[in-house]
Enzyme design. Sequence first.
Site, PDB file in Angstrom:
ATOM      1  CG  HIS A  38      38.551 -75.426 -37.859  1.00  0.00           C
ATOM      2  ND1 HIS A  38      39.042 -74.489 -36.975  1.00  0.00           N
ATOM      3  CD2 HIS A  38      37.222 -75.494 -37.632  1.00  0.00           C
ATOM      4  CE1 HIS A  38      38.051 -74.015 -36.242  1.00  0.00           C
ATOM      5  NE2 HIS A  38      36.941 -74.609 -36.619  1.00  0.00           N
ATOM      6  CD  GLU A 106      35.259 -70.078 -36.972  1.00  0.00           C
ATOM      7  OE1 GLU A 106      35.969 -70.623 -37.839  1.00  0.00           O
ATOM      8  OE2 GLU A 106      34.181 -70.555 -36.579  1.00  0.00           O
TER       9      GLU A 106
END
Length: 318
Positions: A38, A106
């Site tokens: 992330h 994402e």
Amino acid sequence: MTEYGYFLSCEEFTPAELLEQARLAEQAGFARLAISDHFHPWNDAQGNSPFVWSMIGALSQAVDLPVTTLVTCPTVRLHPAVTAQAAATSSVLLDGRFVLGVGTGEALNEHIHGDRWPSFEDRAAMLEEAIEVMRELFTGRVVSRHGQHYTVDNARLYTPPAGPLPIYVSGFGPNAAELAGRIGDGFVTMTPDADLVRVFHGAGGRGKPVIGGVKVCWSTDRDRAVDTVHRLWPTELLPGELAQILPTPAHFEQAGELVTREMVADTVTCGDEVDEHVKTVRAYAESGFDEVYVGQIGPGQEAFFDAYRHHVLPALRS
């Protein structure tokens, strides 16, 4: 036989904490490690986002367990050629005990260059081409190609993987499961959904590994555990495609207000009932998963590892 691993959450923990968890996982008898990739955490309460490739290098020196990315996106934030170099070096450092788990990504992590966030169909096509690029580079040969999405000009990995470097493809619906069966060496999905496993198998995935992950919160105080999950991971309960399209932690905090404490209590395994933890993890094995990665939410890591070492893992393996 299903193997059980530990899930390292880069969104929630510092590099030092992740390394300590990896050591505790190895001592507790977990067979493998998975690690998230992330740029941003899902919300500010989680508060971390160390660079996954640096972490994998450190893990290779700290423990002897295999490592899988769950998952990285090789299409927007990093060019697939750069991801290929990072993955190849990781494989070498881990003596071949590395699996590259990839997905379509994402917006939360991939929007940072200001690129337009593509539709799923476009992201799937980009992922397929990215995998082709990486597999060519893993051979150690010079690669030049001008694809629809990526250009590679006289690129060569001078430190290629010593052997096969599997690429597992993540998916949360039938279209993604079909894609994984067609182009992946394995399938990653986070819910114990036997129907998705069947789609994967039917699309060319029969005989290939299926792996999943689940977050729990071990604590002697169940109410406190529910509060911890509700504060740190309400995003786990968001429906549909929100996880793919919301661009910032602030947006996820707004969406997370829709997740009630009661929803967490009904959905996430919290507390210290061994049978509940066994039931949660065993559901993946019963759905045809080959590997399951369990992550502990919040504090209490030593208590979690102690309980899983002495009670949960032996029950699962019996």
